[in-house]
Design a protein around this motif. Structure first.
Motif, PDB file in Angstrom:
ATOM      1  N   ASP A  49     -16.184   8.933  -8.267  1.00  0.00           N
ATOM      2  CA  ASP A  49     -17.334   8.158  -8.598  1.00  0.00           C
ATOM      3  C   ASP A  49     -17.372   7.357  -9.546  1.00  0.00           C
ATOM      4  O   ASP A  49     -17.830   6.330  -9.688  1.00  0.00           O
ATOM      5  CB  ASP A  49     -18.456   9.396  -8.582  1.00  0.00           C
ATOM      6  CG  ASP A  49     -18.687  10.167  -7.504  1.00  0.00           C
ATOM      7  OD1 ASP A  49     -18.751   9.647  -6.284  1.00  0.00           O
ATOM      8  OD2 ASP A  49     -18.947  11.304  -7.621  1.00  0.00           O
ATOM      9  N   ALA A  50     -16.475   7.651 -10.528  1.00  0.00           N
ATOM     10  CA  ALA A  50     -16.593   6.954 -11.907  1.00  0.00           C
ATOM     11  C   ALA A  50     -15.588   5.738 -11.792  1.00  0.00           C
ATOM     12  O   ALA A  50     -16.049   4.843 -12.374  1.00  0.00           O
ATOM     13  CB  ALA A  50     -15.825   7.776 -13.032  1.00  0.00           C
ATOM     14  N   TYR A  51     -14.567   5.784 -10.671  1.00  0.00           N
ATOM     15  CA  TYR A  51     -14.005   4.516 -10.486  1.00  0.00           C
ATOM     16  C   TYR A  51     -14.227   4.180  -8.847  1.00  0.00           C
ATOM     17  O   TYR A  51     -13.983   4.834  -8.034  1.00  0.00           O
ATOM     18  CB  TYR A  51     -12.164   5.039 -10.639  1.00  0.00           C
ATOM     19  CG  TYR A  51     -12.113   5.655 -12.066  1.00  0.00           C
ATOM     20  CD1 TYR A  51     -12.367   4.801 -13.125  1.00  0.00           C
ATOM     21  CD2 TYR A  51     -11.901   6.827 -11.927  1.00  0.00           C
ATOM     22  CE1 TYR A  51     -12.093   5.500 -14.351  1.00  0.00           C
ATOM     23  CE2 TYR A  51     -11.558   7.552 -13.320  1.00  0.00           C
ATOM     24  CZ  TYR A  51     -11.767   6.812 -14.428  1.00  0.00           C
ATOM     25  OH  TYR A  51     -11.518   7.569 -15.608  1.00  0.00           O
ATOM     26  N   CYS A  52     -14.772   2.848  -9.009  1.00  0.00           N
ATOM     27  CA  CYS A  52     -14.942   2.351  -7.850  1.00  0.00           C
ATOM     28  C   CYS A  52     -13.704   1.402  -7.369  1.00  0.00           C
ATOM     29  O   CYS A  52     -13.327   0.593  -8.145  1.00  0.00           O
ATOM     30  CB  CYS A  52     -16.124   1.124  -7.763  1.00  0.00           C
ATOM     31  SG  CYS A  52     -16.435   0.403  -6.419  1.00  0.00           S
ATOM     32  N   VAL A  53     -12.943   2.233  -6.504  1.00  0.00           N
ATOM     33  CA  VAL A  53     -11.553   1.222  -6.068  1.00  0.00           C
ATOM     34  C   VAL A  53     -11.811   0.464  -4.832  1.00  0.00           C
ATOM     35  O   VAL A  53     -12.464   0.702  -4.026  1.00  0.00           O
ATOM     36  CB  VAL A  53     -10.431   2.690  -5.764  1.00  0.00           C
ATOM     37  CG1 VAL A  53      -9.093   2.061  -5.023  1.00  0.00           C
ATOM     38  CG2 VAL A  53     -10.233   3.541  -6.953  1.00  0.00           C
ATOM     39  N   ILE A  54     -11.361  -0.689  -5.087  1.00  0.00           N
ATOM     40  CA  ILE A  54     -11.676  -1.906  -3.975  1.00  0.00           C
ATOM     41  C   ILE A  54     -10.030  -2.158  -3.568  1.00  0.00           C
ATOM     42  O   ILE A  54      -9.265  -2.769  -4.363  1.00  0.00           O
ATOM     43  CB  ILE A  54     -12.325  -2.964  -4.654  1.00  0.00           C
ATOM     44  CG1 ILE A  54     -13.614  -2.683  -5.075  1.00  0.00           C
ATOM     45  CG2 ILE A  54     -12.264  -4.021  -3.579  1.00  0.00           C
ATOM     46  CD1 ILE A  54     -14.393  -3.667  -5.882  1.00  0.00           C
ATOM     47  N   LYS A  55      -9.785  -1.945  -2.442  1.00  0.00           N
ATOM     48  CA  LYS A  55      -8.505  -2.380  -1.909  1.00  0.00           C
ATOM     49  C   LYS A  55      -8.310  -3.521  -0.914  1.00  0.00           C
ATOM     50  O   LYS A  55      -9.109  -3.645   0.132  1.00  0.00           O
ATOM     51  CB  LYS A  55      -7.800  -1.193  -1.070  1.00  0.00           C
ATOM     52  CG  LYS A  55      -7.732   0.092  -1.977  1.00  0.00           C
ATOM     53  CD  LYS A  55      -7.254   1.346  -1.257  1.00  0.00           C
ATOM     54  CE  LYS A  55      -8.057   1.968  -0.377  1.00  0.00           C
ATOM     55  NZ  LYS A  55      -7.406   3.151   0.401  1.00  0.00           N
ATOM     56  N   ILE A  56      -7.651  -4.415  -1.365  1.00  0.00           N
ATOM     57  CA  ILE A  56      -7.534  -5.709  -0.725  1.00  0.00           C
ATOM     58  C   ILE A  56      -6.142  -5.951  -0.099  1.00  0.00           C
ATOM     59  O   ILE A  56      -5.182  -5.670  -0.959  1.00  0.00           O
ATOM     60  CB  ILE A  56      -7.990  -6.866  -1.684  1.00  0.00           C
ATOM     61  CG1 ILE A  56      -9.074  -6.720  -2.525  1.00  0.00           C
ATOM     62  CG2 ILE A  56      -7.644  -8.243  -0.938  1.00  0.00           C
ATOM     63  CD1 ILE A  56     -10.227  -6.880  -1.520  1.00  0.00           C
ATOM     64  N   ASN A  57      -5.995  -6.011   1.113  1.00  0.00           N
ATOM     65  CA  ASN A  57      -4.753  -6.279   1.840  1.00  0.00           C
ATOM     66  C   ASN A  57      -4.799  -7.700   2.159  1.00  0.00           C
ATOM     67  O   ASN A  57      -5.319  -8.243   3.268  1.00  0.00           O
ATOM     68  CB  ASN A  57      -4.628  -5.384   2.924  1.00  0.00           C
ATOM     69  CG  ASN A  57      -3.272  -5.652   3.732  1.00  0.00           C
ATOM     70  OD1 ASN A  57      -2.806  -6.778   4.311  1.00  0.00           O
ATOM     71  ND2 ASN A  57      -2.522  -4.621   3.865  1.00  0.00           N
ATOM     72  N   THR A  58      -3.773  -8.502   1.488  1.00  0.00           N
ATOM     73  CA  THR A  58      -3.927 -10.021   1.600  1.00  0.00           C
ATOM     74  C   THR A  58      -3.377 -10.641   2.769  1.00  0.00           C
ATOM     75  O   THR A  58      -3.995 -11.654   3.299  1.00  0.00           O
ATOM     76  CB  THR A  58      -3.269 -10.691   0.340  1.00  0.00           C
ATOM     77  OG1 THR A  58      -1.830 -10.081   0.412  1.00  0.00           O
ATOM     78  CG2 THR A  58      -3.850 -10.502  -0.655  1.00  0.00           C
ATOM     79  N   TRP A  59      -2.475  -9.633   3.416  1.00  0.00           N
ATOM     80  CA  TRP A  59      -1.950 -10.180   4.576  1.00  0.00           C
ATOM     81  C   TRP A  59      -3.009 -10.089   5.697  1.00  0.00           C
ATOM     82  O   TRP A  59      -2.966 -10.924   6.618  1.00  0.00           O
ATOM     83  CB  TRP A  59      -0.599  -9.017   4.968  1.00  0.00           C
ATOM     84  CG  TRP A  59      -0.101  -9.252   6.294  1.00  0.00           C
ATOM     85  CD1 TRP A  59      -0.434  -8.296   7.560  1.00  0.00           C
ATOM     86  CD2 TRP A  59       0.624 -10.278   6.843  1.00  0.00           C
ATOM     87  NE1 TRP A  59       0.284  -8.805   8.558  1.00  0.00           N
ATOM     88  CE2 TRP A  59       0.853  -9.809   8.060  1.00  0.00           C
ATOM     89  CE3 TRP A  59       0.948 -11.622   6.365  1.00  0.00           C
ATOM     90  CZ2 TRP A  59       1.567 -10.750   9.087  1.00  0.00           C
ATOM     91  CZ3 TRP A  59       1.706 -12.176   7.156  1.00  0.00           C
ATOM     92  CH2 TRP A  59       2.094 -12.017   8.412  1.00  0.00           C
ATOM     93  N   GLU A  60      -3.726  -8.951   5.714  1.00  0.00           N
ATOM     94  CA  GLU A  60      -4.838  -9.042   6.898  1.00  0.00           C
ATOM     95  C   GLU A  60      -5.875 -10.277   6.676  1.00  0.00           C
ATOM     96  O   GLU A  60      -6.232 -10.729   7.676  1.00  0.00           O
ATOM     97  CB  GLU A  60      -5.573  -7.686   6.782  1.00  0.00           C
ATOM     98  CG  GLU A  60      -4.616  -6.267   7.086  1.00  0.00           C
ATOM     99  CD  GLU A  60      -5.333  -4.998   6.690  1.00  0.00           C
ATOM    100  OE1 GLU A  60      -6.748  -5.175   6.176  1.00  0.00           O
ATOM    101  OE2 GLU A  60      -5.116  -4.087   6.953  1.00  0.00           O
ATOM    102  N   HIS A  61      -6.201 -10.493   5.311  1.00  0.00           N
ATOM    103  CA  HIS A  61      -7.112 -11.751   5.206  1.00  0.00           C
ATOM    104  C   HIS A  61      -6.300 -12.972   5.672  1.00  0.00           C
ATOM    105  O   HIS A  61      -7.162 -13.948   6.011  1.00  0.00           O
ATOM    106  CB  HIS A  61      -7.552 -11.711   3.765  1.00  0.00           C
ATOM    107  CG  HIS A  61      -8.402 -10.654   3.371  1.00  0.00           C
ATOM    108  ND1 HIS A  61      -9.868 -10.846   3.678  1.00  0.00           N
ATOM    109  CD2 HIS A  61      -8.350  -9.534   2.756  1.00  0.00           C
ATOM    110  CE1 HIS A  61     -10.468  -9.871   3.218  1.00  0.00           C
ATOM    111  NE2 HIS A  61      -9.393  -9.104   2.635  1.00  0.00           N
TER     112      HIS A  61
END
Length: 676
Positions: A80-92
C-alpha cells in the motif's frame, strides 16, 4: 525441481525462487528505494537475457512484504505504501510507430498515478495533454511515412519551452503526486516505476524513449527503475555522436549519466552458475544427480569458455540438448553408436551445442572436418589464407600466442585453429577460449583412453547436434563408407606409429622423453627446447618436414639471426645428424624453420604425408630414432655458442638485416640423403 523435457524462458518471481543467488542485491535495492531522496532514477544494467526482469520481480516482492512507517506516523503494508507501476516498453511498441509507443508509455504511467488521486477534473486535464501529444505523434508518423521529415515537429513537441505540452503534463503529474502523498487518508508514500525491456527495442528507439521519459523523471516522490543495457544506449547514439572512440566516449557516458543517477550492474559473475546449470540439466533428464557430479569440473570450465553466465543462453543450450535427446531416441540412422560410450557422446554433444551457440563458424569447421586433431596448416590454407601485410601481422600474432599461451597453441591443430580464426575473421579475440573448449573435448571428455575413437565420437555427436544448428551442413555430414573407412584406417596407423616411438623417447634424455601420450593421433608433435623457450623441436609424419626446429619471436630479426647462424653452421649440423637440412627463413616473419630432409627414397608418399604401412613405419621410425637425439644435441650446443657471442661477433658472421629473396625457402638441391 520437477523433471520435464524443457525449461521456460520466463522471469522468476518471488523471493524464495532465488536460483541465481541475487536475493541480497534485490533486498539492497529495495531498501534503497524505500529510503532514498526523490525524484531519482536507477539503471539496472546487463546484457539481454542476464536476469534483469527477474531482479525487478524480486525487488517488487521485497517492497511489498514489509510494513512501512511513513507520513503522519502511520504504519502501512509495503504494497500500500509503494505504488509499483510496471511498464513493458516492448508491449507498447507492437504495431505502433516509435512516437506512438512513447505516448502510450506516458499514458500508462499517468493513468496509474491518476488512479490514486480520483479527481475528475485533474484526470480530464491530463487526458487533454495526452491527447494533444498523441495527435502530434500521429502527425509525426504520417509525415515520416510520406517521406517528410518528422524531426522538426518532434523537436517542437519535446522542447522544454514554457508552452510545451510535455512540460505541462509533467507539472500536472508532479502536483497530483504531491497531493496523493500529502493526503492523510491515502497510504501511498511514493510511486515506483519499473520500465523494462528497453533493450528489446531498436537502439535508436530506446534512446528516443529515454529522451522523452527523462522529462517526467523529475516528478517528486517517484523512483524510476530502468532495465537497460549501456551498450544499447551506445548503439542508439551512434547516429548522433558517430562510432564510439576514446575521444568521444565521454559524450555517450554523459547522455547516460544525465538520465541515470544510480547505476547498478547485474552481478552475473556472482551467479551460482554451477548449481543453476546442474539444476537445468537434471530438470530435462540429461544427467542424473550422481552422473553430473562426475562431470562438474570440465562442465563448469566449458560453460565459462562458451555460453558464459547469461541465463537465457544456458536455457537455450539446455533446450537444444533436450531436443537432441528426443531426436536421438527416435533416429536410428546415426551409425556406430553401438561401439561407443553413450556418456562420452552426451558430453561431446553438450560441448558441441555450446560451441554451436557461441562460436557458430567454429561449429561449421567441425562439420567440415570433425577430427580437429588432424587440422594443420595445409587444412587451414585450403579453407582460407592471407598474404601481404596481413600475413606479417598474422605471424606476429601467432608468435605472441605461442609465447604467452604455449599450452593452448603447442599442437598443430591448435595452430591451425589460430590460423583459421585469423584468416576467416572468426571471433579472433576468443581463439584462446575456442582452443580450450576443444581441448576439453579431447582431454577431459574423450580422454587418452578413447583417443583412437575421437573421430568416431566427433562424427556421431555432430550428427546428433546438427539438428539444432541454424545453418544447414548436410554436405559436411555426407561421407561415404569407403572414405570413412580409409580415414579410420589412417588414424589407426598414425596411432600405431606414435605409440611405437613412445618407448624410445621415454628412454632418452631428449625433450620428447615422457611426453608422448598413449594413443596420440596427431600428425606432428612439438616440444620446446630445454635451453631456449623460443625454439621448438618437432617430429612429423610429413615427408617435407619429418624432423626440425622452429623459432618464434615477436621481433622477426631475432629468430632470423638465430637461424642464419645455424645455416652458417649447416655443414657441422649435417655431419652430426647424418642427413641434409633445409632452411625456411625470412627477416619479415616471426617464425623461422630448419627442416631435416626425410630419406624419401626408402618410403612411399601419400600426398605430402607418409603412407604408414608396416614397412614404411619401420624405416621412418628408425630414421627419427637415430636422427632426432643427434639433432637435439648439436642444436643445443650451437644455441649455447650463439648466446655467448657478442653482437659484434654475430655481425661479422651474419647480417640479420639483409633482405631475403621473395621465395624465402632455401631450395638448394639435395644430392642424396645420407643413411641415418
Amino acid at each position: 525441481m520437477a523433471q520435464g523435457i524443457s525449461v521456460t524462458d520466463v522471469p522468476h518471481t518471488g523471493i524464495d525462487n532465488d536460483i541465481l543467488g541475487t536475493r541480497s542485491y534485490a533486498e539492497t535495492l529495495a531498501e534503497f528505494i524505500r529510503s532514498c531522496d526523490t525524484p531519482i532514477t536507477i539503471g539496472i544494467q546487463g546484457e539481454w537475457g542476464s536476469g534483469k526482469t527477474s531482479l525487478l520481480q524480486m525487488i517488487e516482492a521485497y517492497l511489498e512484504q514489509n510494513e512501512f512507517r511513513g507520513s503522519y506516523n502511520r504504519v502501512t503494508q509495503g504494497k500500500d505504501a509503494y505504488c509499483v507501476i510496471k511498464i513493458n516498453t516492448w508491449e507498447h511498441s507492437i504495431l505502433r510507430s516509435p512516437e506512438e509507443s512513447l505516448i502510450s508509455i506516458l499514458t500508462e504511467i499517468s493513468e496509474n498515478i491518476l488512479a490514486k488521486d480520483g479527481q475528475w477534473e485533474v484526470a480530464q486535464k491530463t487526458k487533454k495533454f495526452l491527447g494533444k501529444l498523441a495527435r502530434g505523434a500521429v502527425s509525426i508518423g504520417a509525415n515520416a511515412a510520406l517521406g517528410g521529415g518528422g524531426g522538426a515537429l518532434a523537436a517542437d513537441l519535446m522542447d522544454a519551452g514554457e508552452s510545451n505540452t510535455i512540460k505541462e503534463l509533467r507539472d500536472t503529474l508532479d502536483k497530483v503526486v504531491k497531493e496523493v502523498v500529502g493526503r492523510a487518508e491515502n497510504p501511498v508514500e511514493r510511486f515506483v516505476v519499473f520500465i523494462d525491456d528497453l533493450d528489446r527495442l531498436e537502439p535508436v528507439n530506446a534512446v528516443k524513449a529515454l529522451e522523452l521519459l527523462k522529462n517526467i523523471f523529475s516528478v517528486g516522490h517517484c523512483v524510476y527503475v530502468l532495465a537497460i543495457d549501456y551498450q544499447v544506449v551506445v548503439k542508439g547514439l551512434k547516429g548522433k555522436f558517430g562510432e564510439i572512440t576514446e575521444a568521444n566516449e565521454w559524450e555517450f557516458r554523459a547522455f547516460f549519466d544525465k538520465i541515470i543517477q544510480v547505476p547498478f550492474m547485474m552481478p552475473i559473475a556472482r551467479y551460482r552458475l554451477d548449481d543453476y546449470m546442474q539444476g537445468l540439466l537434471q530438470q530435462i533428464g540429461y544427467y542424473d544427480k550422481k552422473t553430473i557430479g562426475t562431470h562438474v569440473s570440465w562442465l563448469t570450465r566449458l560453460i565459462r569458455l562458451t555460453v558464459g553466465y547469461n541465463p537465457r543462453s544456458l536455457k537455450r543450450m539446455v533446450n537444444s540438448l533436450s531436443l537432441i535427446n528426443i531426436h536421438a531416441k527416435n533416429d536410428s540412422s546415426v551409425s556406430g553408436m553401438d561401439k561407443l560410450d553413450l556418456d562420452i557422446i552426451k558430453g561431446v554433444s553438450l560441448s558441441l551445442v555450446c560451441i554451436q551457440i557461441t562460436y557458430p563458424r567454429l561449429f561449421e569447421l567441425l562439420m567440415r572436418s570433425p577430427n580437429f586433431t588432424d587440422w594443420d596448416s595445409d587444412f587451414a590454407a585450403k579453407i582460407s589464407s592471407v598474404d601481404g601485410d596481413e600475413k606479417g601481422a598474422l605471424e606476429k600474432a601467432l608468435a605472441h600466442a605461442v609465447e604467452h599461451y604455449g599450452e593452448d597453441f603447442d599442437e598443430d591443430w591448435e595452430k591451425a585453429l589460430f590460423l583459421l580464426t585469423w584468416n576467416m575473421r572468426i571471433q579472433r579475440h576468443r581463439v584462446i577460449e575456442m582452443s580450450k573448449a576443444l581441448s576439453i573435448i579431447k582431454d577431459d571428455i574423450i580422454t587418452d583412453r578413447h583417443a583412437e575413437q575421437l573421430a568416431e565420437y566427433m562424427s556421431v555427436s555432430l550428427a546428433r547436434s546438427a539438428v539444432t544448428s541454424v545453418v544447414s551442413f548436410e554436405n559436411a555430414l555426407q561421407t561415404d563408407d569407403e572414405d570413412r573407412e580409409k580415414a579410420g584406417a589412417t588414424k589407426r596407423l598414425s596411432m600405431e606409429f606414435w605409440n611405437g616411438l613412445r618407448g624410445f623417447f621415454d628412454g632418452t634424455q631428449t625433450c620428447f622423453a615422457n611426453s608422448i601420450r598413449p594413443a596420440t593421433s596427431v600428425v606432428s608433435l612439438s616440444r620446446k627446447s630445454p635451453g631456449d623457450e623460443s625454439i621448438s623441436y618437432y617430429v612429423s609424419q610429413r615427408l617435407s618436414s619429418f624432423i626440425g626446429i622452429t623459432a618464434y619471436s615477436v621481433d622477426p630479426t631475432e629468430g632470423y639471426a638465430l637461424l642464419q647462424f645455424l645455416k652458417k653452421n649447416s655443414n657441422e649440423i649435417e655431419a652430426a645428424i647424418g642427413a641434409k637440412v633445409r632452411f625456411k627463413i625470412d627477416p619479415s616473419n616471426t617464425s623461422q624453420e630448419m627442416r631435416v630432409v626425410c630419406p624419401a627414397d626408402t618410403l612411399k608418399e601419400r600426398g605430402n604425408v607418409l603412407n604408414l604401412s608396416a614397412g614404411d613405419r619401420s624405416a621412418y621410425g628408425k630414421s627419427i630414432i637415430e636422427v632426432f637425439p643427434k639433432l637435439e644435441e648439436v642444436v643445443e650446443r650451437k644455441l649455447g655458442e650463439y648466446r655467448t657471442k657478442s653482437a659484434e661477433e654475430l655481425a661479422a658472421e651474419i647480417d640479420p638485416g639483409v633482405p631475403r629473396p621473395e621465395a624465402a625457402e632455401d631450395n638448394r638441391p639435395v644430392a642424396g640423403t645420407a643413411e641415418a
